[in-house]
Design a protein around this motif. Structure first.
Motif, mmCIF file in Angstrom:
data_model
loop_
_atom_site.group_PDB
_atom_site.id
_atom_site.type_symbol
_atom_site.label_atom_id
_atom_site.label_comp_id
_atom_site.label_asym_id
_atom_site.label_seq_id
_atom_site.Cartn_x
_atom_site.Cartn_y
_atom_site.Cartn_z
ATOM 1 N N CYS A 18 41.120 48.018 28.355
ATOM 2 C CA CYS A 18 40.667 47.733 26.987
ATOM 3 C C CYS A 18 41.664 46.846 26.243
ATOM 4 O O CYS A 18 41.275 45.945 25.501
ATOM 5 C CB CYS A 18 40.439 49.030 26.221
ATOM 6 N N TYR A 19 42.952 47.112 26.435
ATOM 7 C CA TYR A 19 43.969 46.294 25.782
ATOM 8 C C TYR A 19 43.946 44.882 26.363
ATOM 9 O O TYR A 19 44.046 43.886 25.631
ATOM 10 C CB TYR A 19 45.342 46.942 25.975
ATOM 11 N N ILE A 20 43.790 44.783 27.684
ATOM 12 C CA ILE A 20 43.691 43.466 28.318
ATOM 13 C C ILE A 20 42.441 42.741 27.821
ATOM 14 O O ILE A 20 42.483 41.551 27.490
ATOM 15 C CB ILE A 20 43.663 43.621 29.849
ATOM 16 N N GLY A 21 41.327 43.457 27.747
ATOM 17 C CA GLY A 21 40.093 42.856 27.258
ATOM 18 C C GLY A 21 40.208 42.406 25.818
ATOM 19 O O GLY A 21 39.683 41.344 25.435
ATOM 20 N N LYS A 22 40.882 43.191 25.012
ATOM 21 C CA LYS A 22 41.105 42.828 23.614
ATOM 22 C C LYS A 22 41.909 41.536 23.520
ATOM 23 O O LYS A 22 41.570 40.627 22.749
ATOM 24 C CB LYS A 22 41.839 43.957 22.895
ATOM 25 N N ARG A 23 42.963 41.446 24.316
ATOM 26 C CA ARG A 23 43.807 40.260 24.269
ATOM 27 C C ARG A 23 43.054 39.020 24.789
ATOM 28 O O ARG A 23 43.179 37.930 24.226
ATOM 29 C CB ARG A 23 45.076 40.499 25.080
ATOM 30 N N ASN A 24 42.244 39.215 25.835
ATOM 31 C CA ASN A 24 41.465 38.089 26.351
ATOM 32 C C ASN A 24 40.424 37.620 25.339
ATOM 33 O O ASN A 24 40.175 36.409 25.205
ATOM 34 C CB ASN A 24 40.772 38.482 27.661
ATOM 35 N N LEU A 25 39.817 38.567 24.626
ATOM 36 C CA LEU A 25 38.878 38.189 23.570
ATOM 37 C C LEU A 25 39.594 37.385 22.492
ATOM 38 O O LEU A 25 39.080 36.353 22.033
ATOM 39 C CB LEU A 25 38.247 39.439 22.951
#
Length: 233
Positions: A18-25
């Motif tokens: 989720c943190y990785i996805g947040k940063r990619n977004l």
């Protein structure tokens, strides 16, 4: 003027993807923000508990938890954590699973709803994830959560009162009910404009493409409506 594109994100602050996805977004949003006709976007986070039965003070490290929770050998868990640490690093995040304090996250979700009511949800989400994955801070106890709340600008007494009273627990449960209605079984899960679902920590380019495509369609719709209104005059 086109309405903003809504991005609703179901996530758990204890979910490494989720943190990785947040940063990619965020990387994708920064890219489209440079467009001549940059999309307008509104992002809202929603609660999802990956392990609601986890005690607030878990006796063991992340390897102990995953080995017990998933029934995997410790060596396999170590390899999995090494893999996600590398992917996180590519996203600009320095995960420290050796420091991580596994805990129940329901109070953190309540705090996120309290922060949302005070227009600080994004700052609170980032602070909680950073505290959990990169700093080894405890994010399950009220005292620790209040300290983090103050760091993003929330009032300590108000945050404590909200957490001790379970004021925002119904909102957490409502988010979880909506996730079930959507059929969401894993996070992160992104719902774009209430109709397009994106599952997992997708690369920034995925978000760029979707946002540009939707924004272009918005522009076409607006132009058509404008022409119809002019013809009706």
């Amino acid at each position: 003027m086109s309405e903003p594109i809504s991005i609703d994100i179901w996530s758990d602050i204890a979910c490494p993807w989720c943190y990785i996805g947040k940063r990619n977004l965020e990387t994708g949003l920064a890219a489209v923000a440079a467009d001549d006709d940059a999309p307008k976007v509104e992002v809202t986070f929603h609660s999802f508990e990956l392990s609601p039965d986890t005690p607030v003070d878990f006796d063991g490290d992340e390897i102990d938890f995953l080995a017990g929770h998933k029934g995997m050998p410790r060596e396999q868990v170590e390899g999995m954590l090494a893999n996600v640490t590398g992917i996180a690093k590519n996203a600009g995040l320095e995960y420290r699973f050796d420091l991580l304090k596994h805990t129940n996250t329901v109070k953190a979700h309540e705090l996120l709803h309290h922060a949302k009511a005070n227009d600080l949800q994004h700052a609170m989400e980032e602070r909680l994830m950073s505290a959990y994955f990169t700093e080894g801070k405890h994010v399950g106890r009220i005292d620790d959560l209040v300290e983090l709340a103050v760091e993003v600008g929330l009032d300590a007494d108000e945050a404590r009162a909200a957490l001790e009273s379970d004021r925002h627990l119904p909102a957490v449960r409502q988010d979880q009910a909506q996730a079930r209605a959507y059929g969401i079984q894993g996070v992160p899960f992104f719902v774009i404009d209430g109709q397009y679902g994106i599952s997992g920590a997708q690369p920034p380019e995925t978000f760029e493409n979707v946002l540009r495509d939707l924004w272009a369609k918005r522009g076409e719709t607006d132009a058509t409506q404008s022409e119809s209104e002019e013809a009706a005059v």
